[in-house]
Design a protein around this motif. Structure first.
Motif, short mmCIF file in Angstrom:
data_model
loop_
_atom_site.label_atom_id
_atom_site.label_comp_id
_atom_site.label_asym_id
_atom_site.label_seq_id
_atom_site.Cartn_x
_atom_site.Cartn_y
_atom_site.Cartn_z
N LYS A 274 26.55 6.11 15.70
CA LYS A 274 27.30 5.16 16.53
C LYS A 274 28.54 4.64 15.81
N ILE A 275 28.75 5.12 14.58
CA ILE A 275 29.95 4.76 13.80
C ILE A 275 30.81 6.01 13.70
N PRO A 276 32.03 6.02 14.24
CA PRO A 276 32.82 7.25 14.35
C PRO A 276 32.95 8.04 13.05
N LEU A 277 33.24 7.37 11.92
CA LEU A 277 33.43 8.10 10.67
C LEU A 277 32.13 8.76 10.23
N PHE A 278 31.03 8.02 10.27
CA PHE A 278 29.74 8.56 9.85
C PHE A 278 29.28 9.66 10.81
N ARG A 279 29.59 9.50 12.08
CA ARG A 279 29.22 10.53 13.05
C ARG A 279 29.94 11.83 12.74
N LYS A 280 31.18 11.73 12.32
CA LYS A 280 31.93 12.93 11.97
C LYS A 280 31.38 13.58 10.71
N LEU A 281 30.96 12.76 9.75
CA LEU A 281 30.41 13.28 8.51
C LEU A 281 28.98 13.80 8.69
N LYS A 282 28.32 13.37 9.77
CA LYS A 282 26.93 13.73 10.07
C LYS A 282 25.96 13.28 8.99
N TRP A 283 26.25 12.11 8.42
CA TRP A 283 25.31 11.53 7.47
C TRP A 283 24.10 10.98 8.22
N ARG A 284 22.99 10.86 7.51
CA ARG A 284 21.77 10.35 8.10
C ARG A 284 21.16 9.29 7.18
N GLU A 285 20.67 8.23 7.75
CA GLU A 285 20.14 7.13 6.99
C GLU A 285 18.62 7.22 6.87
N LEU A 286 18.10 6.65 5.79
CA LEU A 286 16.66 6.61 5.58
C LEU A 286 16.30 5.40 4.75
N ALA A 287 15.03 5.00 4.81
CA ALA A 287 14.55 3.86 4.04
C ALA A 287 13.13 4.13 3.58
N THR A 288 12.81 3.63 2.38
CA THR A 288 11.51 3.91 1.77
C THR A 288 10.96 2.65 1.13
N VAL A 289 9.64 2.49 1.19
CA VAL A 289 8.95 1.46 0.41
C VAL A 289 7.72 2.10 -0.21
N LYS A 290 7.48 1.80 -1.50
CA LYS A 290 6.34 2.33 -2.22
C LYS A 290 5.59 1.16 -2.87
N ILE A 291 4.30 1.10 -2.61
CA ILE A 291 3.48 0.00 -3.10
C ILE A 291 2.29 0.58 -3.86
N LEU A 292 2.04 0.03 -5.04
CA LEU A 292 0.93 0.49 -5.88
C LEU A 292 0.18 -0.73 -6.39
N TYR A 293 -1.12 -0.76 -6.12
CA TYR A 293 -1.94 -1.85 -6.63
C TYR A 293 -3.13 -1.26 -7.38
N GLY A 294 -3.42 -1.79 -8.57
CA GLY A 294 -4.55 -1.28 -9.34
C GLY A 294 -4.97 -2.26 -10.40
N ARG A 295 -5.93 -1.84 -11.21
CA ARG A 295 -6.39 -2.68 -12.30
C ARG A 295 -7.15 -1.83 -13.30
N ILE A 296 -7.39 -2.41 -14.47
CA ILE A 296 -8.27 -1.81 -15.47
C ILE A 296 -9.53 -2.67 -15.54
N THR A 297 -10.65 -2.09 -15.24
CA THR A 297 -11.91 -2.84 -15.27
C THR A 297 -12.33 -3.11 -16.71
N ASN A 298 -13.30 -3.97 -16.85
CA ASN A 298 -13.72 -4.39 -18.19
C ASN A 298 -14.19 -3.22 -19.04
N GLN A 299 -14.80 -2.20 -18.41
CA GLN A 299 -15.36 -1.11 -19.21
C GLN A 299 -14.28 -0.29 -19.90
N ASN A 300 -13.03 -0.38 -19.43
CA ASN A 300 -11.94 0.39 -20.04
C ASN A 300 -10.86 -0.51 -20.65
N ASN A 301 -11.20 -1.76 -20.85
CA ASN A 301 -10.26 -2.71 -21.46
C ASN A 301 -10.44 -2.66 -22.98
N PRO A 302 -9.44 -2.19 -23.72
CA PRO A 302 -9.59 -2.08 -25.18
C PRO A 302 -9.75 -3.44 -25.86
#
Length: 851
Positions: A753-781
């Motif tokens: 919908k933007i003339p310059l970008f339409r001519k260039l044929k660029w494409r937009e994208l978005a990403t989110v990455k989430i990581l949750y974890g822990r070290i339990t007591n048995q592996n805690n040095p």
């Protein structure tokens, strides 16, 4: 970068087309302009513009504009529109002319439909065309072929690719001197009067059996194709072409075209995205139909335009559809795309598809040489309501008869439901002659070397050449040399080896592996049933996992930050892979691993830096593992080194279990390692699609940190889809964790919908990455002094952490389709910003080719 044969095929198309515009330009006759109503001066949509005396034509768009071009010269065009006087205009051949055309109305009334000309404000309410499309939508379920309890039909399929718009100048180029014989096979009748030269043809004769609700079986009785097996995987070519030219069902809400999803004009939400106009009533064979024009409300969205011929009875079935895409949408290399489908009555009230044609003209620019592709299917001899037994539908969904590729000319003459043109019939012998020329063989060998990384010496091939030189801080300059056997030696086994030497650590690394096929397929063809045995001594960065590229690729030698923590690994691996026809696989195996720290990485249970006398030199494990994978309806291309997925709407499930054993081969630890993941692509036309990866892992048992889950990090400047691109190597470790990656590709929904970008044929994208974890007591040095201390800097600053405080989160926004082949992301790290030597912002890039 070794991107596999599928990427090589795509690059072959891109590189080939890239050289053509500067070198060749056909002489075209072009008539373009705008058609108006003579009285109110409003533009007229869907006006027919025809070359007089020829089957070449086009229609005006919603704004009344048209462009009619042909390599064949013409001198007159005919302009026709229902309710208006037909007029003619003279055209000067081999030129470009602009026309402003005014049509005068004539009084005309149809029995079923009154056609009122003139532009007015469009609305859905009280609109007969919208009321009609609602009736079509209401009857979709009963009109789909799947509404029948069972059917069988004979299908003939023809797929071809041809060079289009070939000019005399191109024929005289120096590099074509040895290929002049191919121009005897030019066809000027198949594609709107443009000259085309077929270079690829694939034919198939099949019997298709359907039983409600989801049983589908195809028996392939005959196949014939131009054979590129010397250069590309023939099975892979067929899969890739089939992925581009998927079956089109107009009754579904979305239609797959060239890896994109388009909203169907009769989708449930069709009136939200389309405008509809009743333009005519007509008779096809003996069926009375309403001709309904449809047009996107927003011309830059992934939508179609064209005509539907709707039966004028209580079924509201589609009798014929003619669909095209707007040149304003963000679709790479496509100059023109047309879909034509015909339906015929098989029994009272039941219409089934009788022919289906998708034709695409690829190219980098108009009026230059391009590539024409067509898939045409013809159906006959429908038999309804006679389902087969349960056993018939079991096994592979597509069964190719052993004699399918051995059919005689008499068989094809009798079985073809659509005749071949002279050029199509001659493509087999022509391409065989082309591939036997020395110039072609040398060109293809160079192409495969550059883009796939291997050079074929017959029984074996050298490569991958992009790993022959690389650099890292531990090894310094690294040289590598290797290769593997080819199917010319045997398609039942494959041998691969390499040797590498680091000039800084002065150590040799090497690999030797063998793959043996135990099933009917070759070692690389699906479904695989292979035994694989290998031994490797190699360096590895803990936490680095790359997709479709090897770690010692020269392009990844440059990394951000400090990269001085590595492992020397000695790995013996033996496993068995068994893939089934239902896309379920199981992979049991055994792995013996010795890990030796390198650089500033130490194994020390007392003090990480300051107790050399207590350092442990090797961690040894012996592990039995089992990987289960289920990917229904999976599509992929089998490259030389990697199986490259071609994702669709179906999920992929993966489960892995590993059992570490004490004793066998000096295994030092007993543990259980569990991993599970689900990947799913969600299509959301017209705003693109979303890729979602959910995964989790857990380790049961007390083990040192090298055996915990060292989370996937990336310190290269290449964007890695499944790694955390601003996480440092070995920054986070867990023994139980969950992760979620969400990536949405907008496919230019906003940029269009933007003339310059339409001519260039660029494409937009978005990403989110989430990581949750822990070290339990048995592996805690800190709680178990016998475990190794986590890595720290010489001054005691921590380098490795648990995720106990909060999840690791990073997000990115990116621009894809830069120069048609690049993607660039701006990545932002959102948590754990107080860690040392991290990057909170970063720009990452990767190669990405899409249509």
């Amino acid at each position: 970068m070794n991107m596999g044969n599928r990427t090589a095929l795509r690059l072959f198309l891109f590189v080939s087309l890239s050289f053509l515009p500067a070198a060749v330009m056909a002489q075209f006759t072009i008539a373009r302009g705008t058609v108006y109503d003579a009285k109110n001066k409003d533009p007229l949509p869907f006006v027919s513009i025809l070359v007089e005396g020829k089957s070449i034509g086009t229609n005006t768009d919603f704004d009344g504009k048209f462009s009619l071009e042909s390599v064949q010269p013409y001198t007159r065009i005919k302009i026709t529109y229902l309710g208006y006087k037909t007029i003619y205009r003279d055209v000067v051949p081999n030129t470009t002319q602009e026309f402003t055309i005014y049509l005068e109305q004539v009084a005309r009334e149809l029995k079923e439909v009154n056609i009122r000309a003139g532009k007015r404000k469009y609305r859905n309410r009280d609109n007969p065309a919208v009321e009609l499309i609602h009736k079509v939508i209401e009857h979709k379920k009963s009109n789909r072929s799947e509404s029948v309890d069972a059917y069988q039909v004979e299908r003939y399929e023809k797929i071809q690719f041809a060079l289009s718009d070939i000019s005399e100048k191109f024929k005289k180029k120096w590099f074509m001197k040895k290929f002049q014989f191919v121009f005897d096979n030019i066809d000027s009748t198949s594609f709107h009067g443009k000259e085309i030269l077929p270079i690829y043809l694939k034919e198939g004769i099949s019997d298709i059996y359907f039983r409600s609700p989801r049983n589908l079986k195809e028996i392939v009785r005959g196949t014939k194709t131009v054979d590129f097996d010397k250069y590309f995987d023939q099975q892979g070519i067929g899969t890739f072409v089939g992925y581009l030219y998927q079956d089109i069902d107009i009754y579904k809400n979305s239609i797959p075209i060239l890896t994109n999803q388009f909203i169907s004009p009769i989708a449930d939400a069709g009136p939200v995205f389309y405008r509809y106009y009743i333009t005519d009533t007509m008779t096809i064979d003996t069926s009375k139909c309403i001709k309904l024009a449809f047009f996107p409300r927003n011309k830059s969205d992934f939508l179609l335009h064209g005509f539907l011929y709707i039966l004028l009875d209580s079924t509201y079935a589609i009798r014929r559809s003619e669909m095209s895409v707007s040149p304003e949408i963000n679709l790479n290399f496509v100059r023109e795309l047309n879909i034509v489908q015909d339906y015929k009555q098989v029994e009272k009230g039941q219409y089934m598809v009788s022919s289906d044609e998708l034709s695409i003209d690829f190219g980098l620019a108009k009026n230059h040489m391009g590539l024409y592709g067509q898939r045409k299917q013809t159906f006959r001899n429908y038999v309804l309501h006679k389902p087969r037994g349960d056993d018939f539908y079991k096994g592979l969904p597509v069964v190719v008869q052993d004699s399918a590729s051995l059919r005689t000319a008499a068989f094809w003459k009798k079985s073809r439901l659509d005749s071949l043109t002279k050029s199509e019939a001659g493509v087999y012998s022509m391409m065989d002659s082309v591939m036997n020329t020395r110039a072609f063989r040398h060109t293809m060998s160079l192409f495969i070397l550059v883009f796939a990384g291997y050079h074929d010496f017959g029984l074996w091939e050298l490569g991958p050449v992009n790993t022959f030189y690389s650099y890292n801080p531990i090894e310094g300059v690294r040289a590598r040399f290797g290769g593997r056997t080819t199917k010319k030696l045997s398609n039942r086994f494959n041998l691969e080896t390499y040797a590498a030497y680091g000039f800084k650590d002065e150590k040799w690394k090497y690999y030797a592996g063998a793959t043996i096929a135990t099933g009917k397929s070759s070692y690389s063809d699906w479904p695989q049933q292979n035994i694989h045995v290998s031994y490797q001594e190699e360096t590895r960065i803990p936490g680095q996992e790359l997709q479709f590229v090897q770690e010692d690729n020269i392009l990844l030698s440059i990394k951000r930050g400090v990269n001085d923590k590595m492992l020397y690994n000695r790995i013996f691996n033996a496993d068995y892979l068994h893939e089934t026809s239902g896309h379920f696989s199981y992979n049991p195996g055994f792995k013996h691993l010795e890990q030796i720290p390198a650089g500033i990485l130490y194994f020390n249970p007392v003090d990480y830096n300051n107790s050399p006398e207590t350092r442990v030199h090797t961690v040894t494990t012996s592990e039995l593992f089992l990987t289960l994978r289920y990917a229904p309806h999976e599509q992929f291309y089998q490259g030389r080194s990697y199986r490259i997925p071609m994702f669709n709407q179906y999920p992929i499930f993966t489960v892995r279990y590993g059992y570490g054993m004490k004793g066998p081969w000096k295994g030092e630890y007993e543990y259980h390692n569990l991993y599970a993941s689900i990947f799913k692509r969600f299509y959301t036309p017209p705003i693109g699609y979303t890729d979602v990866l959910a995964e989790a892992g857990k380790i049961i048992g007390s083990v040192p940190y090298p055996l915990l889950d060292i989370h996937r990090a990336n310190q290269t400047f290449s964007y890695q889809l499944q790694s955390y691109n601003l996480m440092n190597f070995m920054e986070f470790i867990s023994d139980e964790w969950v992760g979620l990656n969400v990536e949405h590709y907008f496919n230019g929904f906003f940029f269009n919908k933007i003339p310059l970008f339409r001519k260039l044929k660029w494409r937009e994208l978005a990403t989110v990455k989430i990581l949750y974890g822990r070290i339990t007591n048995q592996n805690n040095p800190d709680l178990h002094p016998g475990l190794f201390r986590f890595p720290v800097e010489p001054d005691g600053t921590s380098l490795t952490y648990s995720l106990r405080r909060q999840p690791y989160i990073e997000g990115s926004v990116g621009v894809a389709n830069i120069l048609k082949i690049f993607r660039v992301d701006l990545v932002k790290r959102l948590t754990y910003l107080d860690h040392p030597e991290i990057s909170t912002w970063g720009i990452r890039a990767r190669f990405k080719f899409d249509f």
